[in-house]
Design a protein around this motif. Structure first.
Motif, PDB file in Angstrom:
ATOM      1  N   UNK A 186      -4.253 -12.950   5.739  1.00  0.00           N
ATOM      2  CA  UNK A 186      -3.282 -12.283   6.600  1.00  0.00           C
ATOM      3  C   UNK A 186      -3.744 -10.849   6.843  1.00  0.00           C
ATOM      4  N   UNK A 187      -3.175 -10.209   7.831  1.00  0.00           N
ATOM      5  CA  UNK A 187      -3.501  -8.816   8.105  1.00  0.00           C
ATOM      6  C   UNK A 187      -2.647  -7.898   7.239  1.00  0.00           C
TER       7      UNK A 187
ATOM      8  N   UNK B 295       2.021 -17.274  -1.565  1.00  0.00           N
ATOM      9  CA  UNK B 295       0.568 -17.166  -1.524  1.00  0.00           C
ATOM     10  C   UNK B 295       0.134 -15.726  -1.757  1.00  0.00           C
ATOM     11  N   UNK B 296       0.843 -14.763  -1.177  1.00  0.00           N
ATOM     12  CA  UNK B 296       0.513 -13.358  -1.382  1.00  0.00           C
ATOM     13  C   UNK B 296       0.681 -12.972  -2.849  1.00  0.00           C
ATOM     14  N   UNK B 297       1.736 -13.463  -3.477  1.00  0.00           N
ATOM     15  CA  UNK B 297       1.966 -13.175  -4.897  1.00  0.00           C
ATOM     16  C   UNK B 297       0.845 -13.762  -5.748  1.00  0.00           C
TER      17      UNK B 297
ATOM     18  N   UNK C 118       7.332  -3.979   0.906  1.00  0.00           N
ATOM     19  CA  UNK C 118       7.270  -2.630   1.486  1.00  0.00           C
ATOM     20  C   UNK C 118       6.124  -1.773   0.965  1.00  0.00           C
ATOM     21  N   UNK C 119       5.549  -2.146  -0.194  1.00  0.00           N
ATOM     22  CA  UNK C 119       4.473  -1.344  -0.779  1.00  0.00           C
ATOM     23  C   UNK C 119       3.658  -2.200  -1.730  1.00  0.00           C
ATOM     24  N   UNK C 120       2.512  -1.671  -2.135  1.00  0.00           N
ATOM     25  CA  UNK C 120       1.668  -2.386  -3.099  1.00  0.00           C
ATOM     26  C   UNK C 120       2.370  -2.492  -4.448  1.00  0.00           C
TER      27      UNK C 120
ATOM     28  N   UNK D 185      -5.563  -4.305   2.045  1.00  0.00           N
ATOM     29  CA  UNK D 185      -6.538  -4.999   2.897  1.00  0.00           C
ATOM     30  C   UNK D 185      -7.241  -6.105   2.112  1.00  0.00           C
ATOM     31  N   UNK D 186      -7.577  -5.834   0.845  1.00  0.00           N
ATOM     32  CA  UNK D 186      -8.223  -6.848   0.005  1.00  0.00           C
ATOM     33  C   UNK D 186      -7.292  -8.035  -0.217  1.00  0.00           C
ATOM     34  N   UNK D 187      -6.033  -7.729  -0.497  1.00  0.00           N
ATOM     35  CA  UNK D 187      -5.058  -8.801  -0.723  1.00  0.00           C
ATOM     36  C   UNK D 187      -4.893  -9.629   0.546  1.00  0.00           C
TER      37      UNK D 187
END
Length: 202
Positions: free
Chosen positions: A47-48, A19-21, A57-59, A39-41
């Motif tokens: 999610x937080x 879902x994050x992807x 680990x990073x954007x 934060x936008x993602x």
């Protein structure tokens, strides 16, 4: 040991990662990489920020996953299909169907790559491009068998043109039902690859 045909259960962690992807791909396609925040993602995915970092680990790592995961799935599907389906037309139609379905589900990684290529490390850029070439070769190999009238160069041009057509679908809001869009674009792709161009009768 379970049979390979039995699907494995998808863990909540895996589902959250997917879902994050998907959400990050949408944002990286809509906005410049620097304009997208974790934060936008997280807000769009529900999610937080700290929860996001449990997966990536990073954007930049998330951007690479946005590009790599879908390419891996497309390439794996194409290779499996080419290996398991003996009839080249049936295999090509199955690849088209899968590609169209994935395009309708989320923004194609190719579009995200073109917009954000400068934010990807050089070694990763080369790796992504190689995966794209390998994927295109799976299609081209089938088209070559089905269209002996085409030269190798023509086959490559035609294959990439069809990719561009399919991948452009998310950029156009037709207002049509996704099933209708999918059926329309599948038919167009099959016709483009398999029907020879009309020649002059003169």
């Amino acid at each position: 040991m379970p049979s390979p045909s039995v699907p494995r259960a998808v863990s909540p962690r895996s589902t959250r990662r997917q879902e994050l992807i998907k959400v990050a791909g949408q944002l990286f396609h809509e906005l410049a990489f620097d304009a997208v925040t974790t934060e936008m993602i997280g807000a769009r995915a529900g999610v937080t920020g700290p929860a996001l970092y449990r997966h990536f680990p990073s954007k930049q790592a998330l951007l690479i996953a946005v590009l790599e995961d879908p390419l891996n799935e497309l390439l794996a599907n194409a290779r499996d299909t080419a290996a398991e389906v003996t009839d080249p037309r049936t295999a090509l139609e199955a690849m088209i169907d899968y590609h169209v379905r994935r395009t309708l589900e989320s923004v194609p990684s190719t579009l995200v790559f073109l917009k954000n290529e400068h934010n990807v490390p050089e070694n990763e850029r080369h790796r992504m491009r190689r995966m794209m070439r390998l994927y295109a070769e799976e299609w081209s190999g089938l088209v070559t068998r089905l269209r002996p009238d085409l030269s190798d160069a023509q086959t490559r041009v035609l294959t990439h043109a069809v990719f561009s057509m399919i991948n452009s679908v998310p950029q156009f809001n037709s207002g049509l039902d996704p099933a209708v869009v999918g059926s329309t674009i599948r038919t167009a792709a099959i016709n483009a690859l398999l029907i020879p161009a009309a020649t002059d009768s003169a």
